[in-house]
Design a protein around this motif. Structure first.
Motif, PDB file in Angstrom:
ATOM      1  N   LEU A 100      47.947  45.020  20.734  1.00 56.96           N
ATOM      2  CA  LEU A 100      47.060  46.195  20.708  1.00 56.96           C
ATOM      3  C   LEU A 100      46.717  46.553  19.260  1.00 56.96           C
ATOM      4  O   LEU A 100      45.554  46.729  18.904  1.00 56.96           O
ATOM      5  CB  LEU A 100      47.731  47.400  21.389  1.00 56.96           C
ATOM      6  CG  LEU A 100      48.008  47.269  22.884  1.00 56.96           C
ATOM      7  CD1 LEU A 100      48.837  48.452  23.373  1.00 56.96           C
ATOM      8  CD2 LEU A 100      46.711  47.192  23.671  1.00 56.96           C
ATOM      9  N   GLY A 101      47.761  46.644  18.428  1.00 56.62           N
ATOM     10  CA  GLY A 101      47.555  47.015  17.019  1.00 56.62           C
ATOM     11  C   GLY A 101      46.727  45.980  16.285  1.00 56.62           C
ATOM     12  O   GLY A 101      45.818  46.324  15.506  1.00 56.62           O
ATOM     13  N   THR A 102      47.005  44.719  16.505  1.00 58.25           N
ATOM     14  CA  THR A 102      46.276  43.687  15.756  1.00 58.25           C
ATOM     15  C   THR A 102      44.823  43.577  16.242  1.00 58.25           C
ATOM     16  O   THR A 102      43.932  43.297  15.450  1.00 58.25           O
ATOM     17  CB  THR A 102      47.006  42.328  15.815  1.00 58.25           C
ATOM     18  OG1 THR A 102      47.372  42.041  17.162  1.00 58.25           O
ATOM     19  CG2 THR A 102      48.259  42.329  14.951  1.00 58.25           C
ATOM     20  N   ALA A 103      44.588  43.831  17.527  1.00 57.31           N
ATOM     21  CA  ALA A 103      43.199  43.793  18.030  1.00 57.31           C
ATOM     22  C   ALA A 103      42.381  44.907  17.375  1.00 57.31           C
ATOM     23  O   ALA A 103      41.231  44.690  16.953  1.00 57.31           O
ATOM     24  CB  ALA A 103      43.179  43.936  19.557  1.00 57.31           C
ATOM     25  N   VAL A 104      42.981  46.107  17.248  1.00 61.55           N
ATOM     26  CA  VAL A 104      42.259  47.222  16.622  1.00 61.55           C
ATOM     27  C   VAL A 104      42.022  46.917  15.139  1.00 61.55           C
ATOM     28  O   VAL A 104      40.915  47.087  14.614  1.00 61.55           O
ATOM     29  CB  VAL A 104      43.049  48.552  16.785  1.00 61.55           C
ATOM     30  CG1 VAL A 104      42.388  49.669  15.987  1.00 61.55           C
ATOM     31  CG2 VAL A 104      43.148  48.940  18.259  1.00 61.55           C
ATOM     32  N   PRO A 132      49.070  52.517  14.967  1.00 60.68           N
ATOM     33  CA  PRO A 132      50.139  52.149  14.021  1.00 60.68           C
ATOM     34  C   PRO A 132      50.274  50.637  13.826  1.00 60.68           C
ATOM     35  O   PRO A 132      50.519  49.899  14.777  1.00 60.68           O
ATOM     36  CB  PRO A 132      51.415  52.702  14.678  1.00 60.68           C
ATOM     37  CG  PRO A 132      50.947  53.649  15.718  1.00 60.68           C
ATOM     38  CD  PRO A 132      49.584  53.191  16.150  1.00 60.68           C
ATOM     39  N   ILE A 133      50.078  50.215  12.573  1.00 58.45           N
ATOM     40  CA  ILE A 133      50.290  48.806  12.212  1.00 58.45           C
ATOM     41  C   ILE A 133      50.471  48.744  10.691  1.00 58.45           C
ATOM     42  O   ILE A 133      49.839  49.503   9.954  1.00 58.45           O
ATOM     43  CB  ILE A 133      49.120  47.896  12.669  1.00 58.45           C
ATOM     44  CG1 ILE A 133      49.368  46.446  12.218  1.00 58.45           C
ATOM     45  CG2 ILE A 133      47.763  48.397  12.215  1.00 58.45           C
ATOM     46  CD1 ILE A 133      48.410  45.423  12.830  1.00 58.45           C
ATOM     47  N   GLY A 134      51.350  47.856  10.257  1.00 59.40           N
ATOM     48  CA  GLY A 134      51.526  47.595   8.831  1.00 59.40           C
ATOM     49  C   GLY A 134      51.526  46.098   8.609  1.00 59.40           C
ATOM     50  O   GLY A 134      51.699  45.311   9.554  1.00 59.40           O
ATOM     51  N   ALA A 135      51.327  45.701   7.353  1.00 56.55           N
ATOM     52  CA  ALA A 135      51.336  44.265   7.058  1.00 56.55           C
ATOM     53  C   ALA A 135      51.836  44.021   5.648  1.00 56.55           C
ATOM     54  O   ALA A 135      51.589  44.833   4.743  1.00 56.55           O
ATOM     55  CB  ALA A 135      49.929  43.684   7.207  1.00 56.55           C
ATOM     56  N   MET A 136      52.565  42.931   5.482  1.00 56.48           N
ATOM     57  CA  MET A 136      52.979  42.477   4.159  1.00 56.48           C
ATOM     58  C   MET A 136      52.288  41.138   3.953  1.00 56.48           C
ATOM     59  O   MET A 136      52.483  40.200   4.726  1.00 56.48           O
ATOM     60  CB  MET A 136      54.500  42.329   4.126  1.00 56.48           C
ATOM     61  CG  MET A 136      55.103  42.051   2.774  1.00 56.48           C
ATOM     62  SD  MET A 136      55.228  40.307   2.331  1.00 56.48           S
ATOM     63  CE  MET A 136      56.294  39.644   3.560  1.00 56.48           C
ATOM     64  N   LEU A 137      51.418  41.083   2.939  1.00 54.50           N
ATOM     65  CA  LEU A 137      50.671  39.862   2.635  1.00 54.50           C
ATOM     66  C   LEU A 137      51.323  39.214   1.423  1.00 54.50           C
ATOM     67  O   LEU A 137      51.698  39.923   0.475  1.00 54.50           O
ATOM     68  CB  LEU A 137      49.220  40.205   2.271  1.00 54.50           C
ATOM     69  CG  LEU A 137      48.246  40.597   3.376  1.00 54.50           C
ATOM     70  CD1 LEU A 137      48.648  41.860   4.105  1.00 54.50           C
ATOM     71  CD2 LEU A 137      46.839  40.790   2.788  1.00 54.50           C
ATOM     72  N   CYS A 138      51.451  37.897   1.421  1.00 52.54           N
ATOM     73  CA  CYS A 138      52.092  37.265   0.262  1.00 52.54           C
ATOM     74  C   CYS A 138      51.592  35.846   0.048  1.00 52.54           C
ATOM     75  O   CYS A 138      50.925  35.257   0.903  1.00 52.54           O
ATOM     76  CB  CYS A 138      53.609  37.301   0.395  1.00 52.54           C
ATOM     77  SG  CYS A 138      54.254  36.384   1.786  1.00 52.54           S
ATOM     78  N   THR A 139      51.961  35.317  -1.115  1.00 56.95           N
ATOM     79  CA  THR A 139      51.623  33.933  -1.438  1.00 56.95           C
ATOM     80  C   THR A 139      52.585  32.999  -0.699  1.00 56.95           C
ATOM     81  O   THR A 139      53.656  33.412  -0.252  1.00 56.95           O
ATOM     82  CB  THR A 139      51.779  33.687  -2.954  1.00 56.95           C
ATOM     83  OG1 THR A 139      53.143  33.980  -3.293  1.00 56.95           O
ATOM     84  CG2 THR A 139      50.843  34.557  -3.774  1.00 56.95           C
TER      85      THR A 139
END
Ligand SMILES: Cc1ncc(COP(=O)(O)O)c(C=O)c1O
Length: 403
Positions: free
Chosen positions: A284-288, A256-263
């Motif tokens: 853990l999530g970011t390594a995967v 489980p991981i989510g991300a919001m990418l923005c300018t």
């Protein structure tokens, strides 16, 4: 032994009781408690892009598990910084906010757009335009943004400032956009809403409308992102650049991981204290996800998704010529939907159930669409095997269910 009776007894009934209890997965195959094998064209609802138990993801997870599991955002960790850098370098974005799911990524997007508009134009500029049939998650704000009223029913009162427009309708869009518009939120393919791709002109009109009134374009790529359409993110094929993009599902390929990418011009409004998540950016999530991104964001991997897509769609169309079930087959890459003819309206779940009996996992996207979102690592041989199973499913469907 734990079984589905225990599931029915102990879990809340919101999912119903699933028909199968799975115990193991490997590549594109899952095994149930009775040791039956299933070929997976569902991918955990467009999540397991690298299949089940991918060795490099296991290695990334376990290596990190021996280092440190959790720190909170009062301390920094290496995988989160590296993943943010890799996402920025692979997309339009300048900054990344991490969270744990698609709904949370969309919450972050809504908050970021609202805060940016508030800082620049005051609280009158708060309206979020969204679309009928859209799906953005199950939190209160994201069911409000979503365009399927059934998901809001009984959960009111809903937050204000969301307005729904017909998808792919340029005139309705142009009539609705105003100085009050803070953001327009859209999926490049409505996944849950029936695997409906956005019309390219409509997408361009959304971009220019946002530019005209100083609104943010939020592109929800929770389902379409991470290689699913044969591009790292679906927007890349359109020539339209978002201000904010949300990702989850295949980002962690099952972790489980989510991300919001923005300018930068959006990010600068998220000053310290404006938003947060205890687990967001968890090592853990970011390594995967970092490992998953390094595998998926590769021209030959994405080329292969596009050629698998051509094979799958053309063979599915051929199968449909023989069975005549679908009025149309649509989608991009390995997100494909077969829209049932009027005569079989409402029967998509029967196709999924018959698939189970043949050892095949597929999905619905509403009652009339059979949806396919297999792991992107599926092989040509597995696609052929899946099509043989589908042939049997469609034969049984027309002989039994449909009559
Ligand atoms: C386009 C889109 N946005 C958001 C979500 C919600 O994601 P999650 O279930 O991880 O909250 C989904 C889930 O299906 C989705 O398809």
């Amino acid at each position: 032994m734990t079984d589905l009776t225990d599931y029915a007894h102990y879990l809340t009934p919101n999912y119903g009781v699933p028909p199968i209890l799975m115990t193991e997965g490997q590549g594109c195959r899952l095994t149930d408690q009775a040791n039956r094998q299933y070929l997976d064209l569902a991918g955990g609802i467009a999540v397991s892009a690298l299949g089940h138990c991918h060795p490099e993801l296991i290695n990334a997870l376990t290596t990190q598990a021996h280092k440190v599991w959790h720190l909170s955002n009062t301390l920094a960790n290496e995988p989160a910084i590296q993943l943010a850098e890799a996402l920025v370098k692979s997309t339009f974005a300048d900054r990344v906010f991490f969270c744990n799911s698609g709904a949370e990524a969309n919450e972050a997007a809504i908050k970021a757009a609202r805060r940016a508009a508030y800082d620049q134009a005051g609280d009158e500029k708060h309206e979020i335009l969204c679309f009928e049939n859209a799906f953005h998650g199950r939190t209160i704000a994201t069911v409000t943004a979503g365009g399927q009223p059934k998901y809001r029913q009984g959960f009111g009162p809903m937050p204000e400032g969301f307005r729904h427009l017909p998808y792919n309708d340029c005139n309705a869009l142009l009539a609705a956009v105003s100085e009050k518009t803070c953001a327009i939120m859209v999926e490049p393919i409505q996944g849950e809403g029936g695997v409906r791709p956005i019309c390219p002109t409509f997408f361009e009109k959304i971009r220019s409308a946002c530019d005209r009134v100083g609104a943010a374009l939020i592109v929800d790529e929770v389902q379409t992102g991470m290689g699913r359409t044969g591009h790292l993110f679906a927007y890349e094929a359109s020539g339209v650049t978002p201000d904010i993009l949300t990702s989850a599902k295949s980002l962690g390929c099952g972790f489980p991981i989510g991300a919001m990418l923005c300018t930068e011009s959006i990010a600068k409004h998220l000053v310290p204290g404006t938003h947060g998540s205890t687990y967001g950016g968890n090592p853990l999530g970011t390594a995967v996800a970092l490992k998953a991104l390094s595998i998926i964001n590769n021209e030959s991997f994405l080329d292969n998704v596009r050629s698998l897509s051509e094979r799958f769609i053309s063979e599915l169309k051929r199968l449909n010529d023989a069975h005549g079930l679908f009025e149309t087959i649509r989608g991009r890459g390995l997100l494909v939907g077969g829209v049932l003819r009027e005569r079989w309206a409402g029967k998509a779940p029967d196709l999924v159930s018959l698939g189970h009996e043949e050892g095949l996992l597929t999905l619905v996207a509403g009652p009339n669409v059979q949806r396919f979102a297999p792991p992107l690592i599926i092989t040509e041989t597995e696609i052929d095997e899946a099509l043989e199973k589908l042939d049997r499913v469609y034969t049984r469907f027309t002989q039994t269910v449909a009559t």
